[in-house]
Design a protein around this motif. Structure first.
Motif, PDB file in Angstrom:
ATOM      1  N   ARG A 127      97.891  23.842  39.132  1.00 21.34           N
ATOM      2  CA  ARG A 127      97.090  24.106  40.319  1.00 21.34           C
ATOM      3  C   ARG A 127      96.495  25.509  40.152  1.00 21.34           C
ATOM      4  N   ALA A 128      95.251  25.655  40.551  1.00 22.63           N
ATOM      5  CA  ALA A 128      94.480  26.831  40.175  1.00 22.63           C
ATOM      6  C   ALA A 128      95.124  28.150  40.592  1.00 22.63           C
ATOM      7  N   LEU A 129      95.536  28.278  41.865  1.00 20.13           N
ATOM      8  CA  LEU A 129      96.067  29.551  42.319  1.00 20.13           C
ATOM      9  C   LEU A 129      97.416  29.846  41.677  1.00 20.13           C
ATOM     10  N   SER A 130      98.280  28.835  41.546  1.00 19.77           N
ATOM     11  CA  SER A 130      99.576  29.051  40.903  1.00 19.77           C
ATOM     12  C   SER A 130      99.404  29.491  39.456  1.00 19.77           C
ATOM     13  N   ASP A 131      98.486  28.843  38.747  1.00 22.23           N
ATOM     14  CA  ASP A 131      98.261  29.220  37.354  1.00 22.23           C
ATOM     15  C   ASP A 131      97.657  30.614  37.256  1.00 22.23           C
ATOM     16  N   ALA A 132      96.797  30.971  38.204  1.00 22.24           N
ATOM     17  CA  ALA A 132      96.213  32.320  38.199  1.00 22.24           C
ATOM     18  C   ALA A 132      97.293  33.364  38.448  1.00 22.24           C
ATOM     19  N   ARG A 133      98.214  33.079  39.392  1.00 25.68           N
ATOM     20  CA  ARG A 133      99.307  34.024  39.654  1.00 25.68           C
ATOM     21  C   ARG A 133     100.194  34.178  38.429  1.00 25.68           C
ATOM     22  N   ALA A 134     100.484  33.062  37.739  1.00 28.26           N
ATOM     23  CA  ALA A 134     101.294  33.140  36.520  1.00 28.26           C
ATOM     24  C   ALA A 134     100.569  33.932  35.435  1.00 28.26           C
ATOM     25  N   THR A 135      99.267  33.770  35.359  1.00 26.55           N
ATOM     26  CA  THR A 135      98.481  34.507  34.364  1.00 26.55           C
ATOM     27  C   THR A 135      98.515  35.997  34.654  1.00 26.55           C
ATOM     28  N   VAL A 136      98.550  36.379  35.934  1.00 23.09           N
ATOM     29  CA  VAL A 136      98.681  37.798  36.295  1.00 23.09           C
ATOM     30  C   VAL A 136      99.964  38.364  35.711  1.00 23.09           C
ATOM     31  N   ASP A 137     101.059  37.637  35.859  1.00 20.37           N
ATOM     32  CA  ASP A 137     102.336  38.124  35.335  1.00 20.37           C
ATOM     33  C   ASP A 137     102.321  38.197  33.805  1.00 20.37           C
ATOM     34  N   LYS A 189     100.820  28.704  25.026  1.00 19.27           N
ATOM     35  CA  LYS A 189     100.419  28.050  26.263  1.00 19.27           C
ATOM     36  C   LYS A 189     100.904  28.879  27.451  1.00 19.27           C
ATOM     37  N   LEU A 190     100.241  28.714  28.585  1.00 18.44           N
ATOM     38  CA  LEU A 190     100.587  29.507  29.759  1.00 18.44           C
ATOM     39  C   LEU A 190     102.033  29.261  30.179  1.00 18.44           C
ATOM     40  N   SER A 191     102.480  28.023  30.113  1.00 14.29           N
ATOM     41  CA  SER A 191     103.852  27.713  30.536  1.00 14.29           C
ATOM     42  C   SER A 191     104.878  28.420  29.654  1.00 14.29           C
ATOM     43  N   SER A 192     104.622  28.479  28.345  1.00 12.04           N
ATOM     44  CA  SER A 192     105.559  29.143  27.436  1.00 12.04           C
ATOM     45  C   SER A 192     105.583  30.650  27.668  1.00 12.04           C
ATOM     46  N   LEU A 193     104.403  31.235  27.868  1.00  9.29           N
ATOM     47  CA  LEU A 193     104.338  32.683  28.088  1.00  9.29           C
ATOM     48  C   LEU A 193     104.924  33.072  29.436  1.00  9.29           C
ATOM     49  N   ALA A 194     104.762  32.190  30.436  1.00  9.21           N
ATOM     50  CA  ALA A 194     105.342  32.474  31.750  1.00  9.21           C
ATOM     51  C   ALA A 194     106.861  32.587  31.655  1.00  9.21           C
ATOM     52  N   VAL A 195     107.452  31.740  30.843  1.00 11.24           N
ATOM     53  CA  VAL A 195     108.905  31.806  30.645  1.00 11.24           C
ATOM     54  C   VAL A 195     109.263  33.077  29.880  1.00 11.24           C
ATOM     55  N   LEU A 196     108.500  33.390  28.830  1.00 13.26           N
ATOM     56  CA  LEU A 196     108.791  34.551  27.998  1.00 13.26           C
ATOM     57  C   LEU A 196     108.761  35.833  28.819  1.00 13.26           C
ATOM     58  N   PHE A 197     107.755  35.982  29.691  1.00 12.85           N
ATOM     59  CA  PHE A 197     107.585  37.219  30.440  1.00 12.85           C
ATOM     60  C   PHE A 197     108.204  37.160  31.843  1.00 12.85           C
ATOM     61  N   GLY A 198     108.943  36.101  32.143  1.00 11.25           N
ATOM     62  CA  GLY A 198     109.631  36.003  33.430  1.00 11.25           C
ATOM     63  C   GLY A 198     108.682  35.994  34.611  1.00 11.25           C
ATOM     64  N   ALA A 199     107.616  35.199  34.540  1.00 14.58           N
ATOM     65  CA  ALA A 199     106.621  35.150  35.620  1.00 14.58           C
ATOM     66  C   ALA A 199     107.271  34.718  36.925  1.00 14.58           C
ATOM     67  N   GLY A 200     106.817  35.303  38.034  1.00 14.49           N
ATOM     68  CA  GLY A 200     107.356  34.955  39.351  1.00 14.49           C
ATOM     69  C   GLY A 200     106.845  33.621  39.858  1.00 14.49           C
ATOM     70  N   THR A 201     105.801  33.089  39.247  1.00 13.54           N
ATOM     71  CA  THR A 201     105.236  31.804  39.641  1.00 13.54           C
ATOM     72  C   THR A 201     105.243  30.880  38.440  1.00 13.54           C
ATOM     73  N   THR A 202     105.697  29.659  38.639  1.00 13.54           N
ATOM     74  CA  THR A 202     105.699  28.679  37.558  1.00 13.54           C
ATOM     75  C   THR A 202     104.357  27.958  37.532  1.00 13.54           C
ATOM     76  N   PRO A 203     103.630  27.982  36.423  1.00  9.89           N
ATOM     77  CA  PRO A 203     102.352  27.281  36.364  1.00  9.89           C
ATOM     78  C   PRO A 203     102.552  25.778  36.518  1.00  9.89           C
ATOM     79  N   ASN A 204     101.724  25.163  37.367  1.00  8.96           N
ATOM     80  CA  ASN A 204     101.890  23.734  37.665  1.00  8.96           C
ATOM     81  C   ASN A 204     100.559  22.994  37.679  1.00  8.96           C
TER      82      ASN A 204
END
Length: 595
Positions: free
Chosen positions: A180-190, A163-178
Motif C-alpha cells: 500500500r502506497a503510504l505504508s511503503d513510503a513510510r518504510a522507505t523513509v526508514d 527489495k523494500l521488504s528485505s531492507l525494512a527488516v535489515l534496518f528495523g523499519a517501524g512500518t512493514t511494507p504491504n
C-alpha cells in the motif's frame, strides 16, 4: 572562495578560507526529501497501466513534515492478481479522484523537495508519463533511488536482495511494507535513514555525495575531495600529480571542478583510478577557452608526459602506415614514418596487425608484386607461387610490360586517394565464395581485412582534406558565445570565444594574427597527431559550425572509403542490437564485504 575575518584569543585578525555552499555541497540534515510510492494496475504506463494509489512522506533532518495519501480512480478494471497483491479493489477506487486531479496536488506537495523512491525509475516514470499526457511541465526534481543506493551499500551477507521488504527488516523499519502506497513510503523513509546513517560513518554528509556514492570509493579517496576545490567551473584539462610533481593521469571536462570531484565522491569504480587517487597529492587545472581546445591540450599533454594511468593516446608515435612506393616496379610496404618522398601513404594504423590486414585486402584487388627489394636485372627463369595463383603480375620474370604494370599501380593509387570500390568488390566476391562453401570463419577474416583497409583509407582521405588547407577559421554558437577555432594544416593553433560588445571581424583577425605558425607535414600527415586532427574534423562537421575563412581547399571524395565504412558500421550496429540481453542482476547487492 570567499574570505572571512576571524579574531582569535590573541586579538589579531586573521583571514580564513570559507568554502561556498557549492564547494561544500548540501548537508543532508538541511535537505527536504519527499519519499513517494505508487500502486498501479501494471508495470508500464506507456502500455496503458494506470495509478491506483499515491503515498508520500515529506521529511527533513529525520523529522516528518507531512504526509500525502490518496486512492486514484484508474477508470479501468484492476487485474485480480493486482487486487490480491495490494488489497485495492474496484469498489475502493470507484469514488476516488482521477489522476488529472491527484497529480497537481502531489506536485504541489513535493515542490522544492528531492524525490525519493525505491526503484525510482518505476514510480517517477509513471508520474512523468501522466504529467506529459496532461501537458503539464515536469519540475526539475532531483531523484534518489534507495534501491540503487542499497545495492552499493548492503552486502550479500546482510540481505538476500535489495527489495523494500528485505531492507525494512535489515534496518528495523517501524512500518512493514504491504504494497500500500503510504505504508511503503513510510518504510522507505526508514530505509533511507538507515542508509544515510551507515554512510555518515564513511564520510558521506552531503546530498551530492549520497547521490553518487560507490562502495568502491574508499574513505581515503573521499578525504582528498578538497583537492578539487581550487579548480574553476570551466572547460579545461586536469592533471593528477603525486607528491613529487609527476603526472599520474590527465583528463578533460567541460566543468573541471565538478568532474574532478567525482574521483573522490562519485561512482568511479575503476580499480586503477582508485589506485591513482591514492597516490595523488594535487590536481592542477588548465582552463581552456573552448571544449575543443581542452580535448586537444589533453592529447598533447598525454603525449608529452605519458602518465602511467592513461591507457590511450600515450604513444602517438607508435603507428604504422601502408606505403605505395615510388620506384620502377612499385609495391606496398609497411613503414613507421611518412617521408617527403612523393610516395602515397594510407593510415595511420594503431597496430601493425591492422596495417597488414589492409595490405592483404589491397593485394586481393591489385596483383602488384609482394616481394621486397629491387627487381633482378636478368629476368627469373620461372614465376613465383603467387604469380602461378594469379595474385602477382610477376615482373621478376618479364611476364608483364612496364606500361601494363604502371596502369595497375595508377588504379591502386586512385583507390588509395579517392575511392575504394575495387577493393570492396574484390573482397566481397571472395567473402561470398567462402560463405557459399560454409567457410564462415574465413569469410569473417576477409571482412576484417576489408574493414581495416576502409578505416585506414577513410582516415587518410579525411586527414588529407584538412592538412592540405593552409588555414581554416570556423565558428559555432555556444552557450558562452561564438567559439572560434583557427586550424593550420590540421593543427589547432588558436581558440577563443568572441567577447560581447566587440566587432567580430576585428577580433577574429587579431586571433589569427596571434596564432601559432605551422609548417605543413609531408604527405597526408597533419602538423599534429592524427588523433588531434580527427577531433578537429569532428567539430568542424558538427551542427552549427560556420566557415569564416579558408586558405586552400577543404574537400573530401564523394565516393571515398567513408561511404562504405558507414554502411559497414551501420550493419554491425544493427547486428549488435538484434538480441539484447537483460541485466540478470535484478536488485541483488553489488557490494561484497572485504574478507
Amino acid at each position: 572562495m570567499s574570505q572571512t575575518a576571524t579574531t582569535p584569543p590573541d586579538g589579531r585578525a586573521r583571514w580564513e578560507s570559507q568554502r561556498s555552499f557549492d564547494e561544500l555541497g548540501r548537508n543532508l540534515r538541511d535537505v527536504t526529501f519527499c519519499v513517494v510510492d505508487l500502486e498501479t494496475t501494471g508495470g508500464s504506463a506507456a502500455a496503458g497501466s494506470m495509478i491506483t494509489e499515491v503515498g508520500a512522506v515529506k521529511v527533513r533532518g529525520g523529522e516528518v513534515l507531512g504526509e500525502f495519501q490518496t486512492l486514484v480512480n484508474p477508470h479501468l478494471a484492476i487485474p485480480p492478481f493486482i487486487a490480491v497483491l495490494t488489497g485495492i479493489t474496484d469498489s475502493m477506487v470507484a469514488g476516488a479522484p482521477r489522476i488529472e486531479q491527484v497529480l497537481p496536488q502531489f506536485l504541489e506537495f513535493a515542490q522544492g523537495c528531492v524525490l525519493v523512491a525505491h526503484n525510482a525509475p518505476f514510480d517517477v516514470g509513471f508520474l512523468r508519463h501522466f504529467a506529459e499526457q496532461q501537458g503539464r511541465p515536469w519540475p526539475r526534481f532531483e531523484v534518489l533511488d534507495t534501491a540503487k543506493l542499497a545495492r552499493r551499500v548492503v552486502t550479500r551477507d546482510e540481505a538476500p536482495n535489495c527489495k523494500l521488504s528485505s531492507l525494512a527488516v535489515l534496518f528495523g523499519a517501524g512500518t512493514t511494507p504491504n504494497h500500500r502506497a503510504l505504508s511503503d513510503a513510510r518504510a522507505t523513509v526508514d530505509v533511507l535513514h538507515g542508509l544515510m546513517g551507515r554512510l555518515g560513518n564513511l564520510g558521506v554528509h552531503t546530498l551530492e555525495e549520497l547521490q553518487t556514492f560507490s562502495a568502491r570509493v574508499t574513505s581515503a579517496q573521499r578525504r582528498k575531495r578538497h583537492l578539487a576545490e581550487p579548480l574553476p567551473h570551466a572547460p579545461g584539462v586536469y592533471l593528477f600529480e603525486d607528491d613529487r610533481g609527476r603526472v599520474l593521469y590527465i583528463g578533460t571536462s567541460r566543468d573541471l571542478r565538478t568532474r574532478v570531484r567525482t574521483y573522490f565522491t562519485a561512482s568511479e569504480t575503476r580499480t586503477r583510478m582508485g589506485e591513482m587517487v591514492g597516490l595523488a597529492a594535487s590536481v592542477r587545472g588548465i582552463e581552456c577557452a573552448t571544449p575543443l581546445e581542452a580535448e586537444v591540450r589533453e592529447l598533447r599533454l598525454i603525449a608529452q608526459h605519458k602518465p602511467r594511468y592513461n591507457r590511450r593516446s600515450r604513444f602517438p608515435e607508435r603507428v604504422h602506415w601502408v606505403k605505395l612506393t615510388r620506384e620502377p616496379w612499385p609495391r606496398l610496404s609497411l613503414v613507421r614514418h611518412v617521408l617527403d618522398d612523393d610516395a602515397d601513404y594510407v593510415g595511420p594504423y594503431s597496430s601493425k596487425r591492422a596495417a597488414e590486414r589492409s595490405v592483404a585486402a589491397l593485394h586481393e584487388a591489385f596483383p602488384i608484386r609482394q616481394c621486397g627489394g629491387r627487381m633482378p636485372k636478368v629476368p627469373a627463369l620461372s614465376a613465383c607461387a603467387l604469380a602461378e595463383m594469379g595474385k602477382c603480375l610477376s615482373p621478376c620474370n618479364g611476364s608483364v610490360a612496364p606500361t601494363e604494370y604502371a596502369a595497375v599501380v595508377d588504379r591502386l593509387r586512385d583507390t588509395l586517394l579517392a575511392g575504394s570500390e575495387p577493393v570492396v568488390a574484390s573482397v566481397s566476391v571472395r567473402m561470398t565464395a567462402l560463405a557459399e562453401d560454409q567457410r564462415f570463419e574465413d569469410a569473417g577474416s576477409w571482412r576484417d581485412r576489408l574493414v581495416s583497409f576502409l578505416r585506414g583509407a577513410a582516415r587518410t582521405q579525411r586527414l588529407r582534406a584538412l592538412t592540405g588547407c593552409e588555414e581554416l577559421v570556423a565558428a559555432r554558437r555556444e552557450s558562452t558565445g561564438w567559439a572560434v577555432h583557427v586550424v593550420r594544416h590540421g593543427r589547432l593553433v588558436a581558440a577563443g570565444v568572441i567577447p560581447s560588445g566587440v566587432q567580430a571581424g576585428t577580433w577574429v583577425d587579431q586571433l589569427r594574427a596571434s596564432a601559432e605558425t605551422v609548417v605543413a607535414g609531408p604527405g597526408p600527415t597533419p602538423a599534429a597527431t592524427a588523433e588531434e586532427t580527427e577531433k578537429i574534423l569532428r567539430w568542424l562537421e558538427s551542427d552549427g559550425v560556420r566557415l569564416v575563412h579558408v586558405v586552400g581547399e577543404w574537400t573530401c571524395p564523394v565516393g571515398g572509403a567513408t561511404k562504405h565504412l558507414r554502411v559497414h558500421d551501420a550493419v554491425e550496429s544493427s547486428r549488435a542490437s538484434v538480441a539484447p540481453f537483460d541485466d540478470p542482476r535484478g536488485l541483488r547487492p553489488e557490494h561484497r564485504p572485504v574478507r
